[in-house]
Design a protein around this motif. Structure first.
Motif, PDB file in Angstrom:
ATOM      1  N   TYR A  95      38.651  44.314  35.381  1.00 22.11           N
ATOM      2  CA  TYR A  95      39.917  43.662  35.058  1.00 22.11           C
ATOM      3  C   TYR A  95      41.023  43.871  36.091  1.00 22.11           C
ATOM      4  O   TYR A  95      41.917  43.041  36.197  1.00 22.11           O
ATOM      5  CB  TYR A  95      40.468  44.083  33.684  1.00 22.11           C
TER       6      TYR A  95
ATOM      7  N   ASN B  31      36.930  35.714  29.101  1.00 25.32           N
ATOM      8  CA  ASN B  31      36.661  36.668  30.176  1.00 25.32           C
ATOM      9  C   ASN B  31      35.345  36.328  30.862  1.00 25.32           C
ATOM     10  O   ASN B  31      34.417  35.830  30.230  1.00 25.32           O
ATOM     11  CB  ASN B  31      36.591  38.101  29.635  1.00 25.32           C
TER      12      ASN B  31
ATOM     13  N   HIS C  58      42.102  36.494  31.998  1.00 24.41           N
ATOM     14  CA  HIS C  58      43.173  35.527  32.252  1.00 24.41           C
ATOM     15  C   HIS C  58      44.364  35.825  31.342  1.00 24.41           C
ATOM     16  O   HIS C  58      44.918  34.929  30.722  1.00 24.41           O
ATOM     17  CB  HIS C  58      42.679  34.101  31.983  1.00 24.41           C
TER      18      HIS C  58
ATOM     19  N   SER D 227      49.026  34.257  39.672  1.00 22.65           N
ATOM     20  CA  SER D 227      47.868  34.993  40.181  1.00 22.65           C
ATOM     21  C   SER D 227      46.730  34.009  40.425  1.00 22.65           C
ATOM     22  O   SER D 227      46.775  32.863  39.975  1.00 22.65           O
ATOM     23  CB  SER D 227      47.428  36.081  39.196  1.00 22.65           C
TER      24      SER D 227
ATOM     25  N   SER E 229      42.100  40.987  38.518  1.00 24.42           N
ATOM     26  CA  SER E 229      42.649  39.806  37.841  1.00 24.42           C
ATOM     27  C   SER E 229      44.024  40.072  37.240  1.00 24.42           C
ATOM     28  O   SER E 229      44.739  39.126  36.895  1.00 24.42           O
ATOM     29  CB  SER E 229      41.685  39.309  36.758  1.00 24.42           C
ATOM     30  N   GLU E 230      44.431  41.330  37.141  1.00 26.06           N
ATOM     31  CA  GLU E 230      45.726  41.662  36.551  1.00 26.06           C
ATOM     32  C   GLU E 230      46.804  41.924  37.606  1.00 26.06           C
ATOM     33  O   GLU E 230      47.891  42.378  37.279  1.00 26.06           O
ATOM     34  CB  GLU E 230      45.570  42.840  35.604  1.00 26.06           C
TER      35      GLU E 230
ATOM     36  N   GLN F 227      46.561  40.170  45.237  1.00 24.55           N
ATOM     37  CA  GLN F 227      45.156  39.770  45.225  1.00 24.55           C
ATOM     38  C   GLN F 227      44.692  39.285  46.593  1.00 24.55           C
ATOM     39  O   GLN F 227      43.612  39.659  47.053  1.00 24.55           O
ATOM     40  CB  GLN F 227      44.922  38.663  44.186  1.00 24.55           C
TER      41      GLN F 227
ATOM     42  N   SER G 217      43.315  32.180  39.934  1.00 29.92           N
ATOM     43  CA  SER G 217      42.442  31.888  38.805  1.00 29.92           C
ATOM     44  C   SER G 217      41.027  32.345  39.163  1.00 29.92           C
ATOM     45  O   SER G 217      40.718  32.581  40.342  1.00 29.92           O
ATOM     46  CB  SER G 217      42.436  30.386  38.513  1.00 29.92           C
ATOM     47  N   SER G 218      40.176  32.436  38.185  1.00 25.36           N
ATOM     48  CA  SER G 218      38.782  32.796  38.465  1.00 25.36           C
ATOM     49  C   SER G 218      38.148  31.749  39.376  1.00 25.36           C
ATOM     50  O   SER G 218      37.354  32.087  40.267  1.00 25.36           O
ATOM     51  CB  SER G 218      37.982  32.953  37.174  1.00 25.36           C
TER      52      SER G 218
ATOM     53  N   PHE H 230      36.647  39.643  34.988  1.00 29.22           N
ATOM     54  CA  PHE H 230      37.875  38.903  35.266  1.00 29.22           C
ATOM     55  C   PHE H 230      38.454  38.372  33.964  1.00 29.22           C
ATOM     56  O   PHE H 230      37.761  37.754  33.173  1.00 29.22           O
ATOM     57  CB  PHE H 230      37.537  37.728  36.196  1.00 29.22           C
TER      58      PHE H 230
END
Length: 85
Positions: free
Chosen positions: A12, A78, A42, A48, A15-16, A22, A50-51, A40
């Motif tokens: 995580y 997730n 959201h 930020s 993604s945070e 990033q 995105s995946s 990952f």
């Protein structure tokens, strides 16, 4: 500075972070990892990656990403992102 990383694990944390952090981390650390395992989510409320954008960065760097549902779903949406050069 590290030139090569065998395995990167992220639960995580990546993604945070915000987009600037990033992208910096991707350049300095993540793209040097031959293999990776990243959970990952959201859940952040700020700008930020995105995946989808992370997967695109991995593809652009020939890292062969694969995307799966989180093995033990802790939150809806997730993902597990893995790569292996």
């Amino acid at each position: 500075p590290v030139e090569k990383i065998d395995l990167l694990l992220s639960n995580y944390a990546f993604s945070e972070c915000n987009r600037e952090t990033q992208l910096d981390y991707f350049e300095r650390v993540l793209k040097k990892a031959d293999r990776g395992y990243m959970i990952f989510n959201h859940i952040n409320n700020f700008d930020s990656l995105s995946s989808k954008e992370v997967v695109e960065l991995l593809e652009q760097n020939q890292m062969n990403p694969k995307i799966y549902a989180e093995p033990v779903a802790t939150y809806s949406g997730n993902l597990l992102i893995t790569w292996d050069r």
